[in-house]
Design a protein around this motif. Structure first.
Motif, PDB file in Angstrom:
ATOM      1  N   MET A   1       0.846  -1.181   0.000  1.00  0.00           N
ATOM      2  CA  MET A   1       0.000   0.000   0.000  1.00  0.00           C
ATOM      3  C   MET A   1       0.891   1.243   0.000  1.00  0.00           C
ATOM      4  N   ASN A   2       0.519   2.220  -0.816  1.00  0.00           N
ATOM      5  CA  ASN A   2       1.249   3.484  -0.844  1.00  0.00           C
ATOM      6  C   ASN A   2       1.058   4.241   0.453  1.00  0.00           C
ATOM      7  N   ASP A   3       2.017   5.063   0.762  1.00  0.00           N
ATOM      8  CA  ASP A   3       1.870   5.943   1.906  1.00  0.00           C
ATOM      9  C   ASP A   3       1.000   7.121   1.462  1.00  0.00           C
ATOM     10  N   PHE A   4       0.016   7.464   2.274  1.00  0.00           N
ATOM     11  CA  PHE A   4      -0.894   8.539   1.898  1.00  0.00           C
ATOM     12  C   PHE A   4      -0.183   9.874   1.761  1.00  0.00           C
ATOM     13  N   ARG A   5       0.906  10.048   2.459  1.00  0.00           N
ATOM     14  CA  ARG A   5       1.665  11.305   2.343  1.00  0.00           C
ATOM     15  C   ARG A   5       2.247  11.447   0.934  1.00  0.00           C
ATOM     16  N   ASP A   6       2.736  10.342   0.385  1.00  0.00           N
ATOM     17  CA  ASP A   6       3.246  10.367  -0.987  1.00  0.00           C
ATOM     18  C   ASP A   6       2.131  10.683  -1.980  1.00  0.00           C
ATOM     19  N   LEU A   7       0.958  10.105  -1.766  1.00  0.00           N
ATOM     20  CA  LEU A   7      -0.168  10.393  -2.652  1.00  0.00           C
ATOM     21  C   LEU A   7      -0.560  11.862  -2.587  1.00  0.00           C
ATOM     22  N   LEU A   8      -0.587  12.417  -1.389  1.00  0.00           N
ATOM     23  CA  LEU A   8      -0.900  13.843  -1.252  1.00  0.00           C
ATOM     24  C   LEU A   8       0.101  14.695  -2.024  1.00  0.00           C
ATOM     25  N   ARG A   9       1.363  14.375  -1.871  1.00  0.00           N
ATOM     26  CA  ARG A   9       2.401  15.132  -2.591  1.00  0.00           C
ATOM     27  C   ARG A   9       2.243  14.970  -4.094  1.00  0.00           C
ATOM     28  N   ASP A  10       1.990  13.748  -4.541  1.00  0.00           N
ATOM     29  CA  ASP A  10       1.856  13.480  -5.976  1.00  0.00           C
ATOM     30  C   ASP A  10       0.651  14.178  -6.593  1.00  0.00           C
ATOM     31  N   LYS A  11      -0.432  14.296  -5.842  1.00  0.00           N
ATOM     32  CA  LYS A  11      -1.656  14.881  -6.383  1.00  0.00           C
ATOM     33  C   LYS A  11      -1.710  16.403  -6.240  1.00  0.00           C
ATOM     34  N   VAL A  48       3.500  13.808  10.177  1.00  0.00           N
ATOM     35  CA  VAL A  48       4.686  13.278   9.497  1.00  0.00           C
ATOM     36  C   VAL A  48       4.848  11.784   9.763  1.00  0.00           C
ATOM     37  N   ALA A  49       4.205  11.298  10.800  1.00  0.00           N
ATOM     38  CA  ALA A  49       4.215   9.866  11.110  1.00  0.00           C
ATOM     39  C   ALA A  49       2.812   9.495  11.553  1.00  0.00           C
ATOM     40  N   GLY A  50       2.517   8.229  11.490  1.00  0.00           N
ATOM     41  CA  GLY A  50       1.203   7.778  11.930  1.00  0.00           C
ATOM     42  C   GLY A  50       0.499   6.993  10.849  1.00  0.00           C
ATOM     43  N   ALA A  51      -0.563   6.350  11.262  1.00  0.00           N
ATOM     44  CA  ALA A  51      -1.287   5.432  10.393  1.00  0.00           C
ATOM     45  C   ALA A  51      -2.301   6.159   9.519  1.00  0.00           C
ATOM     46  N   TRP A  52      -2.533   5.582   8.349  1.00  0.00           N
ATOM     47  CA  TRP A  52      -3.539   6.087   7.426  1.00  0.00           C
ATOM     48  C   TRP A  52      -4.905   6.154   8.105  1.00  0.00           C
ATOM     49  N   ASP A  53      -5.283   5.097   8.815  1.00  0.00           N
ATOM     50  CA  ASP A  53      -6.607   5.037   9.430  1.00  0.00           C
ATOM     51  C   ASP A  53      -6.855   6.222  10.358  1.00  0.00           C
ATOM     52  N   ASP A  54      -5.851   6.594  11.120  1.00  0.00           N
ATOM     53  CA  ASP A  54      -6.000   7.725  12.042  1.00  0.00           C
ATOM     54  C   ASP A  54      -6.223   9.026  11.270  1.00  0.00           C
ATOM     55  N   ARG A  56      -7.292   9.318   8.112  1.00  0.00           N
ATOM     56  CA  ARG A  56      -8.577   9.199   7.410  1.00  0.00           C
ATOM     57  C   ARG A  56      -9.739   9.547   8.324  1.00  0.00           C
ATOM     58  N   ASP A  57      -9.786   8.921   9.500  1.00  0.00           N
ATOM     59  CA  ASP A  57     -10.910   9.103  10.413  1.00  0.00           C
ATOM     60  C   ASP A  57     -10.980  10.514  10.989  1.00  0.00           C
ATOM     61  N   ALA A  58      -9.838  11.164  11.133  1.00  0.00           N
ATOM     62  CA  ALA A  58      -9.818  12.516  11.678  1.00  0.00           C
ATOM     63  C   ALA A  58     -10.074  13.581  10.624  1.00  0.00           C
ATOM     64  N   THR A  59      -9.875  13.250   9.356  1.00  0.00           N
ATOM     65  CA  THR A  59      -9.880  14.270   8.312  1.00  0.00           C
ATOM     66  C   THR A  59     -11.068  14.198   7.373  1.00  0.00           C
ATOM     67  N   PHE A  60     -11.326  13.067   6.782  1.00  0.00           N
ATOM     68  CA  PHE A  60     -12.294  13.010   5.691  1.00  0.00           C
ATOM     69  C   PHE A  60     -13.749  13.190   6.114  1.00  0.00           C
ATOM     70  N   PRO A  61     -14.200  12.648   7.253  1.00  0.00           N
ATOM     71  CA  PRO A  61     -15.591  12.942   7.644  1.00  0.00           C
ATOM     72  C   PRO A  61     -15.812  14.448   7.871  1.00  0.00           C
ATOM     73  N   ARG A  62     -14.856  15.109   8.494  1.00  0.00           N
ATOM     74  CA  ARG A  62     -14.967  16.567   8.703  1.00  0.00           C
ATOM     75  C   ARG A  62     -14.972  17.307   7.372  1.00  0.00           C
ATOM     76  N   PHE A  63     -14.122  16.862   6.439  1.00  0.00           N
ATOM     77  CA  PHE A  63     -14.070  17.489   5.124  1.00  0.00           C
ATOM     78  C   PHE A  63     -15.423  17.351   4.418  1.00  0.00           C
ATOM     79  N   ALA A  64     -16.016  16.169   4.471  1.00  0.00           N
ATOM     80  CA  ALA A  64     -17.315  15.942   3.835  1.00  0.00           C
ATOM     81  C   ALA A  64     -18.384  16.835   4.460  1.00  0.00           C
ATOM     82  N   ARG A  65     -18.396  16.943   5.782  1.00  0.00           N
ATOM     83  CA  ARG A  65     -19.384  17.793   6.444  1.00  0.00           C
ATOM     84  C   ARG A  65     -19.150  19.270   6.120  1.00  0.00           C
TER      85      ARG A  65
END
Length: 122
Positions: A1-11, A48-54, A56-65
């Motif tokens: 699985m890609n690191d989400f930080r790399d995906l953010l930078r790439d996009k 800078v460190a930490g799991a994708w799940d953490d 995701r759960d802290a960021t995307f629901p708030r972004f959607a709302r």
């Protein structure tokens, strides 16, 4: 699985020094006063460190709302710029590309992503 930080930078459409973000916003606001559409900015801190799940759960629901509260279509969040602060850099992504990070990390197609967003909006 890609690191989400790399995906953010790439996009990211653009990457700037985090300290230059306020100047960037000021310049953009001045340009928009000249007749351009006003962008909506959503700011998020990326650990800078930490799991994708953490993240995701802290960021995307708030972004959607937030999108819903701004009356922005959650399927195609046009006019939204996500400022993702990671260490001393700020990665600027449009709203749709930010949601693509979630889709890629979770393996979601468009329908599954929409269903997930709808769950967060309940």
């Amino acid at each position: 699985m890609n690191d989400f930080r790399d995906l953010l930078r790439d996009k990211a459409a653009e990457t700037i020094a985090g300290a230059a973000y306020n100047d960037f916003r000021r310049r953009r606001a001045e340009q928009e006063e000249g007749g351009g559409d006003r962008a909506l900015y959503y700011e998020v801190m990326v650990p800078v460190a930490g799991a994708w799940d953490d993240f995701r759960d802290a960021t995307f629901p708030r972004f959607a709302r937030w999108l819903s509260a701004q009356k922005v279509d959650t399927r195609t969040p046009r006019g939204v710029v996500v400022a993702a602060f990671l260490a001393d850099r700020c990665h600027l992504l449009d709203g749709a590309r930010f949601l693509e990070v979630l889709s890629e990390m979770e393996g979601l197609n468009a329908s599954a992503l929409h269903f997930r967003v709808l769950q967060w909006l309940r």
